[in-house]
Design an enzyme around this catalytic site. Structure first.
Site, PDB file in Angstrom:
ATOM      1  N   THR A  19      -4.790  -6.378  -1.238  1.00 15.13           N
ATOM      2  CA  THR A  19      -3.488  -6.769  -1.773  1.00 15.13           C
ATOM      3  C   THR A  19      -2.385  -5.910  -1.160  1.00 15.13           C
ATOM      4  OG1 THR A  19      -4.609  -7.257  -3.856  1.00 15.13           O
ATOM      5  CG2 THR A  19      -2.234  -7.202  -3.932  1.00 15.13           C
TER       6      THR A  19
ATOM      7  N   ARG B 234      -7.620   0.178   1.327  1.00 14.54           N
ATOM      8  CA  ARG B 234      -7.919   1.219   0.332  1.00 14.54           C
ATOM      9  C   ARG B 234      -9.423   1.422   0.248  1.00 14.54           C
ATOM     10  NH1 ARG B 234      -3.735  -0.254  -4.552  1.00 14.54           N
ATOM     11  NH2 ARG B 234      -1.913  -0.190  -3.203  1.00 14.54           N
TER      12      ARG B 234
ATOM     13  N   SER C 197      -1.948   4.150  -3.993  1.00  7.51           N
ATOM     14  CA  SER C 197      -1.133   3.774  -5.146  1.00  7.51           C
ATOM     15  C   SER C 197      -1.581   4.429  -6.443  1.00  7.51           C
ATOM     16  CB  SER C 197      -1.137   2.249  -5.256  1.00  7.51           C
ATOM     17  OG  SER C 197      -0.255   1.859  -6.261  1.00  7.51           O
ATOM     18  N   HIS C 198      -1.954   3.600  -7.419  1.00 10.73           N
ATOM     19  CA  HIS C 198      -2.294   4.082  -8.754  1.00 10.73           C
ATOM     20  C   HIS C 198      -3.757   4.515  -8.843  1.00 10.73           C
ATOM     21  CE1 HIS C 198      -3.284  -0.044  -8.185  1.00 10.73           C
ATOM     22  NE2 HIS C 198      -4.205   0.065  -9.131  1.00 10.73           N
TER      23      HIS C 198
ATOM     24  N   ASP D  51       3.750   5.660 -10.818  1.00 12.08           N
ATOM     25  CA  ASP D  51       2.362   5.831 -10.371  1.00 12.08           C
ATOM     26  C   ASP D  51       2.243   6.766  -9.164  1.00 12.08           C
ATOM     27  OD1 ASP D  51       3.562   4.113  -8.534  1.00 12.08           O
ATOM     28  OD2 ASP D  51       1.665   3.119  -8.085  1.00 12.08           O
TER      29      ASP D  51
ATOM     30  N   ASP E 110       2.240   6.480  -5.924  1.00 12.28           N
ATOM     31  CA  ASP E 110       3.180   6.409  -4.796  1.00 12.28           C
ATOM     32  C   ASP E 110       4.584   5.988  -5.219  1.00 12.28           C
ATOM     33  OD1 ASP E 110       2.293   3.827  -5.399  1.00 12.28           O
ATOM     34  OD2 ASP E 110       2.609   3.117  -3.358  1.00 12.28           O
TER      35      ASP E 110
ATOM     36  N   ASP F 255       5.849   3.303  -6.874  1.00 18.50           N
ATOM     37  CA  ASP F 255       6.408   1.944  -6.898  1.00 18.50           C
ATOM     38  C   ASP F 255       6.205   1.236  -8.237  1.00 18.50           C
ATOM     39  OD1 ASP F 255       3.716   1.550  -6.529  1.00 18.50           O
ATOM     40  OD2 ASP F 255       3.900   0.381  -4.671  1.00 18.50           O
ATOM     41  N   ARG F 256       5.296   1.747  -9.073  1.00 11.38           N
ATOM     42  CA  ARG F 256       5.091   1.114 -10.382  1.00 11.38           C
ATOM     43  C   ARG F 256       5.913   1.809 -11.460  1.00 11.38           C
ATOM     44  NH1 ARG F 256      -1.010  -0.957 -11.179  1.00 11.38           N
ATOM     45  NH2 ARG F 256      -1.245  -1.877  -9.118  1.00 11.38           N
TER      46      ARG F 256
ATOM     47  N   GLU G   4       6.210  -8.035 -11.235  1.00  9.96           N
ATOM     48  CA  GLU G   4       4.814  -8.399 -11.416  1.00  9.96           C
ATOM     49  C   GLU G   4       4.298  -7.781 -12.703  1.00  9.96           C
ATOM     50  OE1 GLU G   4       2.431  -8.722  -7.578  1.00  9.96           O
ATOM     51  OE2 GLU G   4       3.571  -6.902  -7.317  1.00  9.96           O
ATOM     52  N   GLU G   5       3.303  -8.457 -13.273  1.00  7.18           N
ATOM     53  CA  GLU G   5       2.684  -7.945 -14.490  1.00  7.18           C
ATOM     54  C   GLU G   5       2.024  -6.593 -14.265  1.00  7.18           C
ATOM     55  OE1 GLU G   5      -0.773  -7.628 -14.315  1.00  7.18           O
ATOM     56  OE2 GLU G   5      -0.676  -8.533 -12.324  1.00  7.18           O
TER      57      GLU G   5
ATOM     58  N   LYS H 135       8.355  -2.675  -4.594  1.00 14.48           N
ATOM     59  CA  LYS H 135       8.705  -2.449  -5.982  1.00 14.48           C
ATOM     60  C   LYS H 135       9.072  -0.981  -6.123  1.00 14.48           C
ATOM     61  CE  LYS H 135       3.833  -2.257  -7.433  1.00 14.48           C
ATOM     62  NZ  LYS H 135       3.072  -2.631  -6.218  1.00 14.48           N
TER      63      LYS H 135
HETATM   64  C1  G16 Z   1      -0.480  -3.659  -5.441  1.00 17.57           C
HETATM   65  C2  G16 Z   1       0.461  -4.705  -4.937  1.00 17.57           C
HETATM   66  C3  G16 Z   1       1.010  -5.501  -6.088  1.00 17.57           C
HETATM   67  C4  G16 Z   1      -0.116  -6.061  -6.930  1.00 17.57           C
HETATM   68  C5  G16 Z   1      -1.017  -4.940  -7.380  1.00 17.57           C
HETATM   69  C6  G16 Z   1      -2.246  -5.397  -8.135  1.00 17.57           C
HETATM   70  O1  G16 Z   1       0.231  -2.719  -6.174  1.00 17.57           O
HETATM   71  O2  G16 Z   1       1.531  -4.128  -4.225  1.00 17.57           O
HETATM   72  O3  G16 Z   1       1.812  -6.496  -5.579  1.00 17.57           O
HETATM   73  O4  G16 Z   1       0.372  -6.750  -8.028  1.00 17.57           O
HETATM   74  O5  G16 Z   1      -1.470  -4.232  -6.258  1.00 17.57           O
HETATM   75  O6  G16 Z   1      -3.049  -6.116  -7.292  1.00 17.57           O
HETATM   76  P1  G16 Z   1      -4.510  -6.521  -7.708  1.00 17.57           P
HETATM   77  O7  G16 Z   1      -4.373  -7.305  -8.979  1.00 17.57           O
HETATM   78  O8  G16 Z   1      -4.990  -7.339  -6.540  1.00 17.57           O
HETATM   79  O9  G16 Z   1      -5.306  -5.273  -7.944  1.00 17.57           O
HETATM   80  P2  G16 Z   1       0.062  -1.174  -5.892  1.00 17.57           P
HETATM   81  O10 G16 Z   1       0.971  -0.502  -6.863  1.00 17.57           O
HETATM   82  O11 G16 Z   1      -1.401  -0.914  -6.154  1.00 17.57           O
HETATM   83  O12 G16 Z   1       0.432  -0.987  -4.458  1.00 17.57           O
END
Ligand code: G16
Length: 537
Positions: free
Chosen positions: A17, A21, A112-113, A275, A277, A279-280, A361-362, A374
């Site tokens: 996504t 990772r 990320s998270h 989070d 990085d 962005d959340r 996004e949720e 984000k």
């Molecule tokens: C990433 C993407 C987001 C996505 C999220 C969850 O966020 O940038 O657009 O909504 O993953 O994705 P999934 O449901 O496929 O785990 P982040 O903050 O992890 O970079």
């Protein structure tokens, strides 16, 4: 000094996504990170002599990969590398830097998270010249290159000093080390009414921001404590390689310390977290947690209170599993709303074409056209701007929003680290059952979501199974694209309630019937061996 190193392809370097990772231990295999970075460069054209932004969230292995990425960028012909001091840049700050400096693109090091440390996760992603995550045509090209790579280019050189702001020459490339916060803080100041927010704090308003031991600590400290003078606001504000043991995912489970504080009767009026990085975001008021879907809708409805959005917004975009609350706001504002697949990269074209201004996004992500990622601190500042102008509590703002638009009850149930084959089996079985579901129990539509980008006409399919009911309720199933172990099944459940007398219900009880149906239709327990979700948000 330039070196061409022989290598062999690794299996599974497919960006998910949001970039590649994997476990740190996977990245630590000799040539693993180098292969992926060379594959990025091999998928791009026309970057010789141009600039590349490099930075990461400071997690374990960041310092090592920043150095090798700088050497490889120089060996591959970039004229300039712009790197955050100490190798640090939050994802939205990196996006801003790419745009501000007109860079060719950027490499962001982050998972990320996901947890950090030697046994945690690491990640690499490429952002294009618009500052946004590479679109699928580039990530597909990168994956294709990883399968055939035989050499990578680097320099024989010692690590350079990236702890001091300034300019260093590395072979023919200029490496500029920049303050990771300054440009970003100036951008925020240009978007929001900082004087009104400072006045809010002066009036005795109290807030806590949880940096979760990750990248946003320095950003939050400079802005909330430095500019607004709100001393003592930031907790866990020092970025650490293992995030101080935190799982830097700003939700009710992992930001429990903050949530307990804010939900307590004498807690601060407002709480927020970001989070790994940056962005959340998590938004919480005294006695009131704001779901990311509601937060997006409330931001869209109130954006004009902030100077940068005072003339109104062009449109709203949300990922498909995000609740439909924002659509109701867009309708009332008379602007379009867009439904995209999960992944911030799908918002890029809409933002570039000025078709949408606010996106969300949720998965705790909200942002706007100010960057192409984000942005956690942006969302917090937007909420502060709203609170400063409306002078109401978070709870009052949320409840009056529900009264005006109705409430979209919403929950997400995650089943983490499920056996991959079983998870794929569940999705295949569900897909096969779709035609037979229409007409049963009020289901009017059952499909696998696909998306045609209205700007470049690109087409994406297989983006999540949707069951849509005659009253607008939805059940959605998809497999996460960001995990690093097994598969994570996500089940998203939503029900619309217009009647304000029913808005006070507890979310899980309000959705109980749909939750039972969601479990039954997918036969989750039998298919996964799991009797209950691991995380509920
Ligand atoms: C990433 C993407 C987001 C996505 C999220 C969850 O966020 O940038 O657009 O909504 O993953 O994705 P999934 O449901 O496929 O785990 P982040 O903050 O992890 O970079």
């Amino acid at each position: 000094m330039f070196e061409l190193v022989a290598t062999k392809p690794f299996d599974g370097q497919k960006p998910g996504t949001s970039g590649l990772r994997k476990k740190v231990t996977v990245f630590q295999q000799p040539h693993y990170a180098e292969n992926f970075i060379q594959s990025i460069f091999d998928s791009l054209e026309g970057f010789v002599g141009k600039s590349l932004v490099i930075g990461g969230d400071g997690r374990y292995y960041n310092a090592h990969v920043v150095q090798l990425a700088i050497r490889m960028a120089a060996a591959n012909g970039f004229g300039k590398v712009i790197v955050g001091q100490g190798g640090l840049l939050s994802t939205p700050a990196a996006s801003h830097l790419i745009r501000k400096r007109g860079a060719f693109g950027g490499i962001i090091l982050s998972a990320s998270h996901n947890p950090g440390g030697p046994d945690g996760d690491f990640g690499i992603k490429y952002n294009a010249g618009n500052g946004g995550p590479a679109p699928e045509k580039i990530t597909d090209a990168i994956f294709a290159k990883t399968k055939v790579i035989s050499t990578y280019k680097t320099l024989e050189a010692d690590d350079i000093d990236i702890n001091t702001v300034g300019v260093i020459k590395l072979a023919n490339t200029e490496v500029e080390v920049v303050d990771p916060v300054a440009d970003y803080a100036a951008l925020m100041q240009s978007l929001f009414d900082f004087d009104a927010i400072a006045d809010l704090f002066k009036s005795g308003f109290k807030m806590k921001f949880d940096g979760m031991g990750a990248i946003t600590g320095p950003y939050a400290t400079r802005i909330f404590e430095g500019i607004f003078g709100a001393a003592g606001t930031v907790m866990n504000g020092t970025p650490l390689p293992d995030f101080g043991g935190h799982h830097p995912d700003p939700n009710l489970v992992h930001a429990k310390e903050l949530c307990d504080l804010v939900l307590s009767p004498n807690g601060p009026a407002f709480g927020a977290a970001s989070d790994g990085d940056g962005d959340r975001n998590l938004i919480i008021g005294r006695g009131m947690y704001v779901t990311p879907s509601d937060s997006l809708a409330i931001i869209a409805a109130n954006a004009q209170l902030a100077p940068a959005y005072s003339k109104g917004i062009a449109g709203v975009a949300r990922s498909m599993p995000t609740s439909c609350a924002a659509d109701l706001v867009a309708k009332k504002l008379g602007v379009p709303s867009f439904e995209t697949p999960t992944g911030w990269k799908f918002f890029g074209n809409l933002l570039d074409a000025a078709m949408a201004t606010v996106c969300g996004e949720e998965s705790f992500g909200t942002g706007s056209n100010h960057v192409r990622e984000k942005d956690g601190v942006w969302a917090v500042l937007m909420w502060l701007n709203i609170l400063a102008k409306r002078r109401e509590t978070v709870e009052q703002i949320v409840k009056s929003h529900w009264r005006e638009y109705g409430r979209n009850f919403y929950t997400r149930h995650d089943y983490e680290e499920v056996d991959l084959a079983r998870a794929n089996g569940l999705m295949t079985r569900l897909r096969g059952s779709l035609p037979g579901l229409v007409g049963k129990g009020g289901i009017v539509k059952a499909d696998d979501f696909s998306y045609r980008d209205p700007v470049d006409n690109s087409f994406t399919e297989g983006q999540g199974i949707r069951l849509i009911y005659d009253n607008g309720s939805r059940i959605i199933y998809r497999l996460s694209g960001t995990g690093t172990a097994g598969a994570t099944l996500r089940v998203y459940i939503e029900k619309y309630e217009a009647d304000a007398a029913k808005h006070a219900q507890e979310t899980q009880s309000a959705l109980a019937q749909l939750i039972t149906q969601a479990n039954g239709i997918a036969d989750i327990e039998a298919q996964t061996g799991r009797a209950a979700p691991t995380v509920i948000t």
